[in-house]
Design an enzyme around this catalytic site. Sequence first.
Site, PDB file in Angstrom:
ATOM      1  N   ASN A   1       0.839  -1.210   0.000  1.00  0.00           N
ATOM      2  CA  ASN A   1       0.000   0.000   0.000  1.00  0.00           C
ATOM      3  C   ASN A   1       0.868   1.252   0.000  1.00  0.00           C
ATOM      4  O   ASN A   1       1.933   1.309   0.632  1.00  0.00           O
ATOM      5  CB  ASN A   1      -1.013   0.006   1.159  1.00  0.00           C
ATOM      6  CG  ASN A   1      -0.398  -0.099   2.527  1.00  0.00           C
ATOM      7  OD1 ASN A   1       0.646  -0.706   2.718  1.00  0.00           O
ATOM      8  ND2 ASN A   1      -1.049   0.509   3.500  1.00  0.00           N
TER       9      ASN A   1
ATOM     10  N   GLU B   1       0.401   5.349   0.405  1.00  0.00           N
ATOM     11  CA  GLU B   1      -0.555   6.390   0.803  1.00  0.00           C
ATOM     12  C   GLU B   1      -0.092   7.772   0.362  1.00  0.00           C
ATOM     13  O   GLU B   1       1.068   7.986  -0.021  1.00  0.00           O
ATOM     14  CB  GLU B   1      -0.737   6.345   2.324  1.00  0.00           C
ATOM     15  CG  GLU B   1      -1.284   4.990   2.769  1.00  0.00           C
ATOM     16  CD  GLU B   1      -1.538   4.892   4.258  1.00  0.00           C
ATOM     17  OE1 GLU B   1      -1.082   5.772   5.027  1.00  0.00           O
ATOM     18  OE2 GLU B   1      -2.213   3.922   4.649  1.00  0.00           O
TER      19      GLU B   1
ATOM     20  N   GLU C   1      -3.097  -4.634  -3.147  1.00  0.00           N
ATOM     21  CA  GLU C   1      -3.625  -5.548  -4.173  1.00  0.00           C
ATOM     22  C   GLU C   1      -3.680  -4.875  -5.541  1.00  0.00           C
ATOM     23  O   GLU C   1      -3.339  -5.465  -6.568  1.00  0.00           O
ATOM     24  CB  GLU C   1      -5.043  -6.001  -3.801  1.00  0.00           C
ATOM     25  CG  GLU C   1      -5.140  -6.798  -2.522  1.00  0.00           C
ATOM     26  CD  GLU C   1      -5.347  -5.934  -1.287  1.00  0.00           C
ATOM     27  OE1 GLU C   1      -4.803  -4.803  -1.214  1.00  0.00           O
ATOM     28  OE2 GLU C   1      -6.057  -6.391  -0.381  1.00  0.00           O
TER      29      GLU C   1
HETATM   30  N1  THU Z   1      -5.219  -1.510   2.543  1.00  0.00           N
HETATM   31  C1  THU Z   1      -4.669  -2.310   1.577  1.00  0.00           C
HETATM   32  O1  THU Z   1      -3.608  -2.022   1.025  1.00  0.00           O
HETATM   33  N2  THU Z   1      -5.346  -3.427   1.237  1.00  0.00           N
HETATM   34  C2  THU Z   1      -6.486  -3.862   1.835  1.00  0.00           C
HETATM   35  O2  THU Z   1      -7.040  -4.862   1.445  1.00  0.00           O
HETATM   36  C3  THU Z   1      -7.046  -3.107   2.954  1.00  0.00           C
HETATM   37  C4  THU Z   1      -6.455  -1.777   3.209  1.00  0.00           C
HETATM   38  C5  THU Z   1      -4.484  -0.308   2.933  1.00  0.00           C
HETATM   39  C6  THU Z   1      -5.130   0.979   2.547  1.00  0.00           C
HETATM   40  C7  THU Z   1      -4.532   1.923   3.562  1.00  0.00           C
HETATM   41  O3  THU Z   1      -3.261   2.371   3.094  1.00  0.00           O
HETATM   42  C8  THU Z   1      -4.323   1.055   4.798  1.00  0.00           C
HETATM   43  O4  THU Z   1      -4.352  -0.286   4.332  1.00  0.00           O
HETATM   44  C9  THU Z   1      -5.377   1.241   5.869  1.00  0.00           C
HETATM   45  O5  THU Z   1      -6.648   1.126   5.355  1.00  0.00           O
END
Ligand code: THU
Length: 135
Positions: free
Chosen positions: A43, A45, A56
């Site tokens: 992830n 941000e 994903e």
């Molecule tokens: N997040 C993911 O990368 N995948 C998921 O399936 C759930 C949430 C990330 C998004 C955000 O950066 C952090 O987790 C908290 O929601």
Amino acid sequence: MTDYKRLLDEAREARKYSYSPFSHFSVGAALLAEDGKIFRGCNLESAVFSPSLCAERVALAKALSEGVTGFTAIAIVGAENGEEPTNPCFPCGVCRQVLSEHVNLSGFEVVVEKDGRPEIHLLSELLPSAFVFEK
Ligand code: THU
């Protein structure tokens, strides 16, 4: 046969590169293509939040943008930054939908980790009645 433990290890490796200074929750994903290639994602941000990307969809975008299109499974691990994942980390609704548009829904597997072991789900089970765009 799919090596689910290896796929989870790849997701764990991907998670190391998570950029998550806002949620403090890091996620790693490993997407397995039909030809055996594995695409990792974490992830990423943003300070303005909405451009943030889930692990994903980063993995999926890497594969698609390199011309790879057939996929059989995705493994996901997630936890608070600096902690080892203990609970299963399921894909969010947006990622379930986006994945559904690029995989064979009835066969594609979502691999999470529970009590140190792979737990396998079908995407069709996690996303019943997926939206299908029909003109
Ligand atoms: N997040 C993911 O990368 N995948 C998921 O399936 C759930 C949430 C990330 C998004 C955000 O950066 C952090 O987790 C908290 O929601």
